[in-house]
Design an enzyme around this catalytic site. Sequence first.
Site, PDB file in Angstrom:
ATOM      1  N   ASP A  41       0.811  -1.218   0.000  1.00  0.00           N
ATOM      2  CA  ASP A  41       0.000   0.000   0.000  1.00  0.00           C
ATOM      3  C   ASP A  41       0.852   1.279   0.000  1.00  0.00           C
ATOM      4  O   ASP A  41       0.357   2.363   0.300  1.00  0.00           O
ATOM      5  CB  ASP A  41      -0.966  -0.010   1.196  1.00  0.00           C
ATOM      6  CG  ASP A  41      -0.219  -0.115   2.523  1.00  0.00           C
ATOM      7  OD1 ASP A  41       1.011  -0.349   2.486  1.00  0.00           O
ATOM      8  OD2 ASP A  41      -0.854   0.033   3.574  1.00  0.00           O
ATOM      9  N   HIS A 248      23.635   7.073 -19.427  1.00  0.00           N
ATOM     10  CA  HIS A 248      22.534   7.077 -18.455  1.00  0.00           C
ATOM     11  C   HIS A 248      22.946   6.485 -17.104  1.00  0.00           C
ATOM     12  O   HIS A 248      22.132   5.877 -16.420  1.00  0.00           O
ATOM     13  CB  HIS A 248      21.319   6.329 -19.024  1.00  0.00           C
ATOM     14  CG  HIS A 248      20.632   7.102 -20.106  1.00  0.00           C
ATOM     15  ND1 HIS A 248      19.724   6.528 -20.970  1.00  0.00           N
ATOM     16  CD2 HIS A 248      20.728   8.404 -20.477  1.00  0.00           C
ATOM     17  CE1 HIS A 248      19.292   7.451 -21.817  1.00  0.00           C
ATOM     18  NE2 HIS A 248      19.892   8.592 -21.542  1.00  0.00           N
ATOM     19  N   ASP A 265      25.236  15.360 -13.737  1.00  0.00           N
ATOM     20  CA  ASP A 265      24.106  15.868 -14.517  1.00  0.00           C
ATOM     21  C   ASP A 265      22.908  15.792 -13.590  1.00  0.00           C
ATOM     22  O   ASP A 265      22.404  14.699 -13.315  1.00  0.00           O
ATOM     23  CB  ASP A 265      23.911  15.005 -15.768  1.00  0.00           C
ATOM     24  CG  ASP A 265      22.777  15.513 -16.661  1.00  0.00           C
ATOM     25  OD1 ASP A 265      21.984  16.352 -16.205  1.00  0.00           O
ATOM     26  OD2 ASP A 265      22.690  15.040 -17.816  1.00  0.00           O
ATOM     27  N   ASP A 276      18.162  21.597 -15.655  1.00  0.00           N
ATOM     28  CA  ASP A 276      18.947  20.470 -16.174  1.00  0.00           C
ATOM     29  C   ASP A 276      20.377  20.968 -16.415  1.00  0.00           C
ATOM     30  O   ASP A 276      20.636  21.658 -17.396  1.00  0.00           O
ATOM     31  CB  ASP A 276      18.279  19.997 -17.480  1.00  0.00           C
ATOM     32  CG  ASP A 276      18.939  18.765 -18.070  1.00  0.00           C
ATOM     33  OD1 ASP A 276      19.847  18.201 -17.439  1.00  0.00           O
ATOM     34  OD2 ASP A 276      18.528  18.365 -19.186  1.00  0.00           O
ATOM     35  N   HIS A 359      25.165  11.980 -28.789  1.00  0.00           N
ATOM     36  CA  HIS A 359      23.820  12.499 -28.487  1.00  0.00           C
ATOM     37  C   HIS A 359      23.643  13.880 -29.095  1.00  0.00           C
ATOM     38  O   HIS A 359      24.585  14.469 -29.619  1.00  0.00           O
ATOM     39  CB  HIS A 359      23.555  12.493 -26.969  1.00  0.00           C
ATOM     40  CG  HIS A 359      24.510  13.311 -26.142  1.00  0.00           C
ATOM     41  ND1 HIS A 359      24.438  14.686 -26.081  1.00  0.00           N
ATOM     42  CD2 HIS A 359      25.548  12.958 -25.342  1.00  0.00           C
ATOM     43  CE1 HIS A 359      25.383  15.131 -25.252  1.00  0.00           C
ATOM     44  NE2 HIS A 359      26.082  14.107 -24.815  1.00  0.00           N
ATOM     45  N   HIS A 363      17.630  19.953 -25.952  1.00  0.00           N
ATOM     46  CA  HIS A 363      16.215  19.584 -26.006  1.00  0.00           C
ATOM     47  C   HIS A 363      15.424  20.706 -25.367  1.00  0.00           C
ATOM     48  O   HIS A 363      15.980  21.516 -24.606  1.00  0.00           O
ATOM     49  CB  HIS A 363      15.969  18.253 -25.267  1.00  0.00           C
ATOM     50  CG  HIS A 363      16.558  18.205 -23.889  1.00  0.00           C
ATOM     51  ND1 HIS A 363      15.921  18.716 -22.781  1.00  0.00           N
ATOM     52  CD2 HIS A 363      17.757  17.745 -23.423  1.00  0.00           C
ATOM     53  CE1 HIS A 363      16.681  18.537 -21.710  1.00  0.00           C
ATOM     54  NE2 HIS A 363      17.816  17.970 -22.074  1.00  0.00           N
ATOM     55  N   HIS A 370      12.567  16.724 -20.609  1.00  0.00           N
ATOM     56  CA  HIS A 370      12.557  16.680 -22.075  1.00  0.00           C
ATOM     57  C   HIS A 370      11.179  17.177 -22.454  1.00  0.00           C
ATOM     58  O   HIS A 370      10.227  16.401 -22.556  1.00  0.00           O
ATOM     59  CB  HIS A 370      12.833  15.268 -22.595  1.00  0.00           C
ATOM     60  CG  HIS A 370      14.236  14.808 -22.275  1.00  0.00           C
ATOM     61  ND1 HIS A 370      14.658  13.524 -22.413  1.00  0.00           N
ATOM     62  CD2 HIS A 370      15.326  15.493 -21.825  1.00  0.00           C
ATOM     63  CE1 HIS A 370      15.935  13.430 -22.062  1.00  0.00           C
ATOM     64  NE2 HIS A 370      16.359  14.617 -21.694  1.00  0.00           N
ATOM     65  N   GLU A 413      24.123  21.280 -24.512  1.00  0.00           N
ATOM     66  CA  GLU A 413      24.864  20.279 -23.742  1.00  0.00           C
ATOM     67  C   GLU A 413      25.762  19.368 -24.575  1.00  0.00           C
ATOM     68  O   GLU A 413      25.556  18.158 -24.634  1.00  0.00           O
ATOM     69  CB  GLU A 413      23.883  19.421 -22.939  1.00  0.00           C
ATOM     70  CG  GLU A 413      22.705  18.849 -23.721  1.00  0.00           C
ATOM     71  CD  GLU A 413      21.838  17.929 -22.841  1.00  0.00           C
ATOM     72  OE1 GLU A 413      22.423  17.023 -22.213  1.00  0.00           O
ATOM     73  OE2 GLU A 413      20.622  18.100 -22.783  1.00  0.00           O
ATOM     74  N   TYR A 417      32.971  11.521 -24.997  1.00  0.00           N
ATOM     75  CA  TYR A 417      33.040  10.295 -24.185  1.00  0.00           C
ATOM     76  C   TYR A 417      34.065   9.385 -24.853  1.00  0.00           C
ATOM     77  O   TYR A 417      33.830   8.885 -25.954  1.00  0.00           O
ATOM     78  CB  TYR A 417      31.647   9.646 -24.111  1.00  0.00           C
ATOM     79  CG  TYR A 417      30.597  10.688 -23.773  1.00  0.00           C
ATOM     80  CD1 TYR A 417      30.337  11.037 -22.446  1.00  0.00           C
ATOM     81  CD2 TYR A 417      29.937  11.393 -24.787  1.00  0.00           C
ATOM     82  CE1 TYR A 417      29.429  12.043 -22.140  1.00  0.00           C
ATOM     83  CE2 TYR A 417      29.024  12.399 -24.491  1.00  0.00           C
ATOM     84  CZ  TYR A 417      28.778  12.714 -23.168  1.00  0.00           C
ATOM     85  OH  TYR A 417      27.886  13.717 -22.863  1.00  0.00           O
ATOM     86  N   ARG A 434      30.787  16.511 -20.201  1.00  0.00           N
ATOM     87  CA  ARG A 434      29.651  17.217 -20.792  1.00  0.00           C
ATOM     88  C   ARG A 434      29.502  18.521 -20.027  1.00  0.00           C
ATOM     89  O   ARG A 434      29.774  18.572 -18.821  1.00  0.00           O
ATOM     90  CB  ARG A 434      28.362  16.379 -20.691  1.00  0.00           C
ATOM     91  CG  ARG A 434      27.117  17.056 -21.235  1.00  0.00           C
ATOM     92  CD  ARG A 434      25.937  16.096 -21.479  1.00  0.00           C
ATOM     93  NE  ARG A 434      25.404  15.489 -20.278  1.00  0.00           N
ATOM     94  CZ  ARG A 434      25.614  14.230 -19.916  1.00  0.00           C
ATOM     95  NH1 ARG A 434      26.327  13.429 -20.692  1.00  0.00           N
ATOM     96  NH2 ARG A 434      25.102  13.757 -18.802  1.00  0.00           N
ATOM     97  N   GLU A 436      26.475  21.384 -19.620  1.00  0.00           N
ATOM     98  CA  GLU A 436      25.070  21.616 -19.981  1.00  0.00           C
ATOM     99  C   GLU A 436      24.528  22.831 -19.246  1.00  0.00           C
ATOM    100  O   GLU A 436      24.595  22.902 -18.016  1.00  0.00           O
ATOM    101  CB  GLU A 436      24.236  20.382 -19.621  1.00  0.00           C
ATOM    102  CG  GLU A 436      22.738  20.583 -19.825  1.00  0.00           C
ATOM    103  CD  GLU A 436      21.934  19.308 -19.638  1.00  0.00           C
ATOM    104  OE1 GLU A 436      22.339  18.437 -18.853  1.00  0.00           O
ATOM    105  OE2 GLU A 436      20.875  19.195 -20.293  1.00  0.00           O
TER     106      GLU A 436
HETATM  107  N1  GLY Z   1      19.571  14.927 -17.846  1.00  0.00           N
HETATM  108  C1  GLY Z   1      18.911  14.597 -19.029  1.00  0.00           C
HETATM  109  C2  GLY Z   1      19.463  15.322 -20.150  1.00  0.00           C
HETATM  110  O1  GLY Z   1      20.471  15.987 -20.030  1.00  0.00           O
HETATM  111  O2  GLY Z   1      18.893  15.350 -21.195  1.00  0.00           O
HETATM  112 MN    MN Z   2      21.124  16.821 -18.179  1.00  0.00          MN
HETATM  113 MN    MN Z   3      19.565  17.763 -20.879  1.00  0.00          MN
END
Ligand code: GLY
Ligand code: MN
Ligand code: MN
Length: 466
Positions: A41, A248, A265, A276, A359, A363, A370, A413, A417, A434, A436
């Site tokens: 529960d 990730h 991150d 972010d 990547h 975004h 996102h 960002e 790598y 990275r 960002e």
């Molecule tokens: N932390 C998710 C991204 O940077 O898109």
């Molecule tokens: Mn991020």
């Molecule tokens: Mn991001």
Amino acid sequence: MTAPIDHQTRYAQRRARLASQLGEGGIAIVPTAPLRLRNRDSEYPFRFDSYFYYLTGFGEPNAWLVLTAEGRTTLFCQPKDPEREIWDGYRLGPQAAVAALGVDEAYSVDELDARLPPLLENRHAVWYPFATHAGLESRIDGWLHKVRARVRHGVLCPEALRDLCQPLDEMRLIKDDHELDLMRRAARASARAHARAMQRCAAMLRAGEDVREYHLEAELLHEFRRSGAQSPAYGSIVAAGANACVLHYRADTAAVRAGDLVLIDAGCELDGYASDITRTFPANGRFTGPQRDLYELVQAAQQAAIDATRPGARFADAHDAAVRVLAQGLLDLGVLNRNDVGHTDDVIEKRQYFRFYMHRTGHWLGLDVHDVGSYVEPTEAGQVCERRDPLSGEVIRERPSRILRPGMVLTIEPGLYIRPAEDVPERFWNMGLRIEDDAVVTDDGCELITRGVPVDPDAIEALMQG
Ligand code: GLY
Ligand code: MN
Ligand code: MN
């Protein structure tokens, strides 16, 4: 200066804007998110649905908004229940909801199944967010079934189902002043959290303490909550050394050692809005030569992407600008061998940078990390261009990238790598970097709202000393 608008008016104005896009006879149905059981529960912490919250500012579970094209709003919410409120806390209740939320009428959510079919009678189109709530389609189908059962009494059944995400996503893509204010607050809180984690990391190492990734995550969470944020906006990444090459990765138990780079991150969610941020820093506060070389390259790529982020430019321009700088830098540093891959243009055309930068450069950001909003320019969506991907051989169909406008918010960002490989100099192995930041598109460029934590490598070193 326009006078600040009150809470109720803000959401009423959003509902009115949406209603005006539903077409004659349209009606929209927007549920909030469901409560989810964790086990037995115990529930997961509740997070409202972003569309529902955008239109109501109402954060309770078990709630629905119904909106007609004429602008009539009906809210369904949890009924008052003194016994349940002892266990779960205060409920607004339908009676108070009308005044508190500025809706036309409000009922107990227990009346939803009885009241929805009459509301759908004689409407042309039913709008709801497609493919966002499991089971919503069959629920609506059940209500329509009841409407159809009454056609012999002269009732008309809606003839179209329309995706509510389409108009709502366009509205959410351009943030209003209130949203920007919340996003700046979230961004500042997250920047403080990053600065704190950096400083504590170096201080703990100086004191000879055992530093683990989760220790740094704890510093982030402390600062998020201290700043009034409700939660992280996504699972925090705290990656020491080679872990940063796992895109990730989540904060885990690995030791953070002097000489390692650390990639964090992480961003908080404050009053519904996400931030972010990524920073990469030397655990002990001093970059080594190869670390600084790669760092300054990513920093230059980010600056090129920032310079390409302004109204009238395309969303994809920032990525293209970052890739060009990275491709050139990878050649200059010898990560890519000129004899094997040729010049910068070849590296870009054949996507040879992709093994080190896999990547996109950003975004949309907003209620969701996102965030919603089309990445294709709506007025040019019919212009399709086909090309073959040089790496996979796959045919890719591309449409013109979104044109940036003031009030859009996006992340910038770029990263690199570098996994161990025979053809890559060993001094760069196992480094993941990275940088960002969150950017608001302004009238003449963009405003970086996350620079409360430094990006410049000298400024990072200074922050981490004592
Ligand atoms: N932390 C998710 C991204 O940077 O898109
Ligand atoms: Mn991020
Ligand atoms: Mn991001």
